[in-house]
Write a protein that holds these residues in place. Structure first.
Motif, PDB file in Angstrom:
ATOM      1  N   GLY A 171       0.698  -0.913   0.217  1.00  0.00           N
ATOM      2  CA  GLY A 171       0.007  -0.112   0.123  1.00  0.00           C
ATOM      3  C   GLY A 171       0.651   1.403   0.171  1.00  0.00           C
ATOM      4  O   GLY A 171       1.978   1.023   0.626  1.00  0.00           O
TER       5      GLY A 171
ATOM      6  N   PHE B  94       3.388   4.348 -11.302  1.00  0.00           N
ATOM      7  CA  PHE B  94       2.361   3.012 -11.265  1.00  0.00           C
ATOM      8  C   PHE B  94       2.636   2.196 -12.340  1.00  0.00           C
ATOM      9  O   PHE B  94       1.712   2.203 -13.364  1.00  0.00           O
TER      10      PHE B  94
ATOM     11  N   ARG C 115       2.552  -1.814  -9.073  1.00  0.00           N
ATOM     12  CA  ARG C 115       2.037  -1.186  -8.048  1.00  0.00           C
ATOM     13  C   ARG C 115       1.326  -1.073  -6.858  1.00  0.00           C
ATOM     14  O   ARG C 115       1.679  -2.461  -6.523  1.00  0.00           O
ATOM     15  N   PRO C 116       1.674  -0.552  -5.813  1.00  0.00           N
ATOM     16  CA  PRO C 116       0.574  -1.274  -4.880  1.00  0.00           C
ATOM     17  C   PRO C 116      -0.879  -1.159  -5.142  1.00  0.00           C
ATOM     18  O   PRO C 116      -0.987  -1.152  -5.699  1.00  0.00           O
ATOM     19  N   GLU C 117      -1.749  -2.144  -3.916  1.00  0.00           N
ATOM     20  CA  GLU C 117      -2.551  -2.944  -4.344  1.00  0.00           C
ATOM     21  C   GLU C 117      -3.769  -1.840  -3.831  1.00  0.00           C
ATOM     22  O   GLU C 117      -4.687  -2.259  -4.354  1.00  0.00           O
ATOM     23  N   VAL C 118      -3.332  -0.999  -3.169  1.00  0.00           N
ATOM     24  CA  VAL C 118      -4.221   0.066  -2.663  1.00  0.00           C
ATOM     25  C   VAL C 118      -3.290   1.337  -2.210  1.00  0.00           C
ATOM     26  O   VAL C 118      -2.588   1.424  -1.750  1.00  0.00           O
ATOM     27  N   VAL C 119      -3.874   2.689  -2.419  1.00  0.00           N
ATOM     28  CA  VAL C 119      -4.080   3.763  -2.156  1.00  0.00           C
ATOM     29  C   VAL C 119      -4.627   5.010  -1.059  1.00  0.00           C
ATOM     30  O   VAL C 119      -5.873   4.517  -1.150  1.00  0.00           O
TER      31      VAL C 119
ATOM     32  N   ALA D  58      -4.831   6.402  -9.672  1.00  0.00           N
ATOM     33  CA  ALA D  58      -4.447   5.049  -9.327  1.00  0.00           C
ATOM     34  C   ALA D  58      -4.931   3.383  -9.662  1.00  0.00           C
ATOM     35  O   ALA D  58      -4.689   2.446  -9.761  1.00  0.00           O
ATOM     36  N   GLN D  59      -6.622   3.502  -9.976  1.00  0.00           N
ATOM     37  CA  GLN D  59      -6.727   2.862 -10.566  1.00  0.00           C
ATOM     38  C   GLN D  59      -6.897   2.538 -11.564  1.00  0.00           C
ATOM     39  O   GLN D  59      -7.034   1.363 -12.238  1.00  0.00           O
TER      40      GLN D  59
ATOM     41  N   SER E 118      -4.496  -0.489  -8.594  1.00  0.00           N
ATOM     42  CA  SER E 118      -4.412   0.058  -7.541  1.00  0.00           C
ATOM     43  C   SER E 118      -5.554   0.223  -7.364  1.00  0.00           C
ATOM     44  O   SER E 118      -6.618   0.611  -8.264  1.00  0.00           O
ATOM     45  N   ARG E 119      -6.346   0.020  -5.833  1.00  0.00           N
ATOM     46  CA  ARG E 119      -7.678   0.294  -5.010  1.00  0.00           C
ATOM     47  C   ARG E 119      -7.409   1.116  -4.150  1.00  0.00           C
ATOM     48  O   ARG E 119      -5.941   1.216  -3.646  1.00  0.00           O
TER      49      ARG E 119
ATOM     50  N   TRP F  66       4.583  -0.027   4.252  1.00  0.00           N
ATOM     51  CA  TRP F  66       3.551   0.984   3.610  1.00  0.00           C
ATOM     52  C   TRP F  66       4.409   2.549   3.693  1.00  0.00           C
ATOM     53  O   TRP F  66       4.616   3.016   4.402  1.00  0.00           O
TER      54      TRP F  66
END
Length: 397
Positions: A16, A56, A61-65, A86-87, A91-92, A236
């Motif tokens: 994240g 990203f 990419r991170p899984e979540v921001v 991000a999406q 990423s979510r 993170w």
């Protein structure tokens, strides 16, 4: 994205990214860890931030921001732009709000447009917030968020006022929230009455940071130096209010300048996400912090005593060359990479409630996933005294 999945990703290195979108906030909570106010003007340069998020890649990419503040919904259009970018990379995006807009229980259209662009929305709730926005209004606004199809949760902070007997045993002296906080018990019952099991909660207590420094007792000393106490908060990266990227979301780290060298990952004006990610994943000292924690590092490599406090002992590593050299020797290369992965895998396998029991309020840890059927358990397991598992020290925001 539900809260349990979000918290479950917390131990994953670079799983994240935390983004402090602004230090400004229209509320004046006495316990705010970030010392936010409308007079505070610090926020990352939006163009630089968008370029950073735009770097990203599909594979890195991170899984979540997680967007936080201050109050990120003072900048709803900026938050929505960050979310969409991000999406686009896969990423979510989650956002934590103090709910300043919820007076009357209605979510303004401008705010709701941003909320519906998110994958998860969290509301911060505690006795200080309730003095400015009534709890009933917050719950009505959260109902509107759920009705709009956005998964939601509550970040609930206790006062640390105990009514139960004793103060804990063993190496963990306990906290007021874990031995009986009447405010927490009341709010949890209220939320369960309104939402049943459809509203997960992450429960923490006020920490002595920012404006809360003089309001609550100092945090307990934490686990014995001979025990491994992994620092999940070093997993993170955090984009701070000035664009600096830190390895840790403890508010003391986020605000301290200069950031201790071993905790500084770069700046969004100069570095992209792949560079920051590589620095975090490749750092031997961060690998060791995530595996055993700072006090165990001191005990292993340093002859002198560590400074008092879990986080202070981490900051002091910058002045302990023997510790840094030992970490480089033992956690460099493939061995350190494997250690990092195994530590994260073990914590993920234990589940999100286990993480909250270690870092938040054990009594209410099961509420992170209320549909699991798990019941509350109070333990005496040693734990570091840190911030909330998902955000900057917003437990005392």
């Amino acid at each position: 994205m539900e809260l349990a999945e979000l918290v479950g990703l917390r131990p994953v290195p670079c799983g994240g990214l935390l983004v402090a979108l602004t230090r400004r906030c229209p509320m004046s909570c006495a316990h705010c860890s970030t010392a936010s106010s409308m007079a505070a003007s610090e926020e990352p340069d939006l163009r630089q931030l968008l370029d950073f998020i735009g770097s990203f890649g599909a594979e890195d990419r991170p899984e979540v921001v997680m967007l936080t503040g201050g109050e990120p919904l003072l900048l709803p259009e900026s938050a929505a732009r960050v979310a969409r970018l991000a999406q686009a990379a896969g990423s979510r995006v989650a956002l934590l709000s103090g709910m300043f807009f919820a007076r009357g229980g209605r979510v303004p259209d401008r705010i709701m447009r941003t909320i519906t662009a998110l994958d998860h929305f969290s509301a911060s709730l505690d006795v200080h917030h309730e003095r400015e926005v009534p709890r009933a209004d917050v719950l009505r606004a959260l109902r509107a968020v759920l009705d709009a199809g956005v998964p939601a949760s509550i970040h609930l902070t206790g006062t640390g006022t105990a009514t139960g007997p004793g103060t804990g045993t063993g190496t963990d002296p306990g906290t007021g929230a874990d031995v009986g906080d009447p405010y927490l018990a009341e709010v949890v019952a209220d939320v369960r009455r309104v939402f049943g099991a459809s509203m997960p909660m992450l429960v923490n207590e006020v920490r002595p940071l920012g404006r809360a420094a003089g309001l609550v007792r100092p945090t307990p000393p934490g686990p014995d130096d001979g025990l491994a106490a992994p620092c999940t908060l070093a997993a993170w990266p955090v984009v701070a209010f000035d664009g600096t990227v830190a390895a840790c979301c403890n508010q003391w780290t986020v605000d301290r300048r200069p950031v201790p060298p071993h905790l500084r990952l770069g700046h969004i004006a100069e570095d992209d996400w792949p560079t920051v990610r590589e620095r975090s994943l490749g750092s031997p000292v961060l690998r060791m912090l995530r595996a055993v924690g700072p006090r165990r590092l001191h005990a292993r490599y340093e002859t002198g005593p560590a400074p008092a406090g879990y986080c202070r002992s981490c900051h002091a590593l910058a002045d302990r060359p023997s510790v840094l050299e030992g970490a480089a020797r033992d956690a460099g290369g493939r061995v350190g990479e494997l250690l990092d992965r195994l530590t994260a895998a073990q914590q993920r396998a234990a589940g999100p409630a286990a993480l909250v029991r270690r870092m938040g309020c054990a009594r209410y840890a099961h509420l992170v996933d209320p549909r699991s059927g798990e019941e509350g358990v109070v333990t005496n397991e040693p734990r570091p005294t840190q911030a909330s598992p998902t955000a900057q020290a917003r437990s005392s925001r």
